[in-house]
Every structure is written in structure tokens, then in C-alpha cells.
Scaffold this motif. Structure first.
Motif, PDB file in Angstrom:
ATOM      1  N   TRP A 174      -8.898  31.554  13.488  1.00 30.07           N
ATOM      2  CA  TRP A 174      -8.380  32.110  14.727  1.00 30.07           C
ATOM      3  C   TRP A 174      -8.430  33.633  14.668  1.00 30.07           C
ATOM      4  CZ3 TRP A 174      -4.019  35.234  14.853  1.00 30.07           C
ATOM      5  CH2 TRP A 174      -3.264  35.266  13.670  1.00 30.07           C
ATOM      6  N   SER A 175      -8.328  34.232  15.836  1.00 30.05           N
ATOM      7  CA  SER A 175      -8.303  35.698  15.930  1.00 30.05           C
ATOM      8  C   SER A 175      -7.518  36.092  17.166  1.00 30.05           C
ATOM      9  CB  SER A 175      -9.717  36.281  15.989  1.00 30.05           C
ATOM     10  OG  SER A 175     -10.352  35.926  17.210  1.00 30.05           O
TER      11      SER A 175
ATOM     12  N   PHE B 130      -9.182  30.316  19.125  1.00 31.34           N
ATOM     13  CA  PHE B 130      -8.971  29.311  18.093  1.00 31.34           C
ATOM     14  C   PHE B 130     -10.253  28.510  17.896  1.00 31.34           C
ATOM     15  CE2 PHE B 130      -4.801  30.182  19.800  1.00 31.34           C
ATOM     16  CZ  PHE B 130      -3.992  30.230  18.675  1.00 31.34           C
ATOM     17  N   ASP B 131     -10.568  28.220  16.655  1.00 26.61           N
ATOM     18  CA  ASP B 131     -11.728  27.381  16.319  1.00 26.61           C
ATOM     19  C   ASP B 131     -11.214  25.977  16.049  1.00 26.61           C
ATOM     20  OD1 ASP B 131     -14.037  26.235  15.508  1.00 26.61           O
ATOM     21  OD2 ASP B 131     -14.339  27.506  13.738  1.00 26.61           O
TER      22      ASP B 131
ATOM     23  N   ALA C 145      -8.774  37.252   5.543  1.00 22.64           N
ATOM     24  CA  ALA C 145      -8.518  37.846   6.858  1.00 22.64           C
ATOM     25  C   ALA C 145      -8.997  39.300   6.893  1.00 22.64           C
ATOM     26  CB  ALA C 145      -7.035  37.775   7.205  1.00 22.64           C
ATOM     27  N   SER C 146      -9.092  39.839   8.090  1.00 19.07           N
ATOM     28  CA  SER C 146      -9.536  41.226   8.247  1.00 19.07           C
ATOM     29  C   SER C 146      -8.971  41.808   9.530  1.00 19.07           C
ATOM     30  CB  SER C 146     -11.063  41.313   8.262  1.00 19.07           C
ATOM     31  OG  SER C 146     -11.586  40.640   9.390  1.00 19.07           O
TER      32      SER C 146
ATOM     33  N   TYR D 159      -7.212  41.132  14.844  1.00 23.63           N
ATOM     34  CA  TYR D 159      -6.909  40.497  13.562  1.00 23.63           C
ATOM     35  C   TYR D 159      -7.699  39.195  13.495  1.00 23.63           C
ATOM     36  CZ  TYR D 159      -4.413  38.196   9.762  1.00 23.63           C
ATOM     37  OH  TYR D 159      -4.108  37.555   8.586  1.00 23.63           O
ATOM     38  N   ARG D 160      -8.454  39.011  12.423  1.00 25.43           N
ATOM     39  CA  ARG D 160      -9.302  37.835  12.277  1.00 25.43           C
ATOM     40  C   ARG D 160      -8.899  37.037  11.044  1.00 25.43           C
ATOM     41  NH1 ARG D 160     -15.069  40.950  13.301  1.00 25.43           N
ATOM     42  NH2 ARG D 160     -14.911  41.096  15.584  1.00 25.43           N
ATOM     43  N   ALA D 161      -8.589  35.777  11.276  1.00 29.07           N
ATOM     44  CA  ALA D 161      -8.306  34.823  10.210  1.00 29.07           C
ATOM     45  C   ALA D 161      -9.447  33.804  10.175  1.00 29.07           C
ATOM     46  CB  ALA D 161      -6.965  34.142  10.459  1.00 29.07           C
TER      47      ALA D 161
END
Length: 222
Positions: free
Chosen positions: A179-180, A219-220, A138-139, A174-176
Motif C-alpha cells: 500500500w501507499s 492498496f494492492d 518501506a520508503s 509513503y510506500r509500503a
């Protein structure tokens, strides 16, 4: 560099008081520019100059407000500068500025030399962001920006002047992996300013939005 020219008929709902047909609206544009990116640096700079000429534009008939008349010629000239690059590890900056000169060249209603409505001589923006990791996958991205718009006239007669403004924006993301989510704030200082309007008699001017929060989630599903 490029050059283009063309013509298009006026909208069918536009009518002259005497019932005569309008001539097509014509225009031509030329533009030349250059980009530069050093092979050993992480940045890109560009510059462009342009000129746009428009003839037979429609405006409201002062004697019959429900009808239109055709003006002579309008011209816009400008220079655009842009710089985008890496300042330090994780830090990125994008900045741009535009100098614009617009004027009425020929007209059967307004004085030649008047500026076109809602065109400021100078506008600029800058956006800086910082990326950093949050674990292995994540970032986070934090960002802030500034938007400046110079003073503009609200009418072809140049009788109503809209003041310049400078607006601050910010955001965090916030990026997972799949999803972000992003929280953004426009007009961080909640400053009252005037963003746009409609050339009329009198001119109609719209204020910019107050401090505005937006939350977006992606969401992907693949």
C-alpha cells in the motif's frame, strides 16, 4: 520526424445564419526532434520543433451570436525542451520549457497576426523529488515543483490580456510493500491566478484553484 494531415466535418450543432453548409476543418502538422542520453550519465535530454496549421475553424458569428462562421487559417509554431535526470543519490529532477508562437494567418473577422487565445509565448515547469528508505521494505518520497505560464490573450481580438503566473506545488508519499499514501498540495502559496477561460464577447476567464490538499491511498489486493 513526422508529418500528418487530415480533415474532419464540423459538429452538427454548429450552424450558419444563412443555413449554408460549412466546409470540413482541415489541418496539417510536422514535427522533428532529437533525444540524447550519454552512456555514462543518468540523464536524458530532448528537443523538438513543430508547426501546426488549421483551416476553416469555427468562431462565433459577431452579428448573430447563436450562429457560427468559418475563419481562414491559424498557425502554431514552437520549440520544446526537456531534461530529466539524477542529480545525486536519491535526488531526481525533471524540467521542461516551451516557446510557442501562434497567430491568425487569414480570417474574415479578426486581424491577421493576432495571437490565438490562451496560448502563452513561454511556459515551463520543473519537479524535483527525493527518495529515501524507511526500514527494510518501506520508503518515503518528498517532492516539490514549480509551474510557470506566460501571459495570454483571452480572445481572438487580443483585447483582454491574462497575466502570467507561477505556481508552487509539493507532495509527500509513503510506500509500503502492498500500500501507499500520498499527500499533495497544489498552489502551496495560495496565490490568486487565472488558469483558463472561454473566448466570448466579453471573454469568460476562470481563476485557478486556491491552495488545495489531496490525500490518496492505494492498496494492492493481489
Amino acid at each position: 520526424a513526422n508529418y500528418s494531415a487530415g480533415a474532419m466535418p464540423t459538429l452538427p450543432q454548429s450552424r450558419a445564419f444563412d443555413g449554408s453548409a460549412f466546409s470540413p476543418v482541415t489541418g496539417k502538422q510536422w514535427e522533428a526532434g532529437a533525444k540524447f542520453q550519454p552512456s555514462s550519465e543518468h540523464w536524458l535530454g530532448s528537443i523538438a520543433i513543430f508547426e501546426i496549421e488549421r483551416s476553416n475553424a469555427l468562431t462565433r458569428d459577431p452579428a448573430h451570436p447563436s450562429y457560427s462562421i468559418q475563419t481562414g487559417e491559424q498557425r502554431s509554431r514552437g520549440i520544446e525542451l526537456e531534461w530529466s535526470g539524477k542529480l545525486a543519490p536519491g535526488w531526481h529532477l525533471t524540467a521542461q520549457g516551451t516557446w510557442l508562437d501562434t497567430e491568425i494567418v487569414k480570417d474574415n473577422r479578426y486581424r491577421p497576426g493576432n495571437r490565438l487565445p490562451y496560448s502563452s509565448k513561454f511556459s515551463a515547469s520543473a519537479w524535483i523529488r527525493h527518495n529515501f528508505r524507511a526500514g527494510d521494505t518501506a520508503s518515503w518520497v518528498i517532492a516539490g515543483g514549480i509551474v510557470h505560464q506566460g501571459e495570454r490573450y483571452a480572445d481572438f481580438a487580443n483585447t483582454v490580456l491574462i497575466p502570467s503566473f507561477t505556481r508552487l506545488d509539493a507532495g509527500i508519499t509513503y510506500r509500503a510493500p502492498r500500500w501507499s499514501t500520498t499527500l499533495s498540495i497544489e498552489n502551496l502559496a495560495d496565490k490568486r491566478y487565472y488558469a483558463s477561460g472561454v473566448e466570448n464577447r466579453p471573454a469568460v476567464i476562470y481563476p485557478g484553484a486556491p491552495r488545495t490538499l489531496n490525500l490518496r491511498m492505494n492498496f494492492d489486493l493481489n
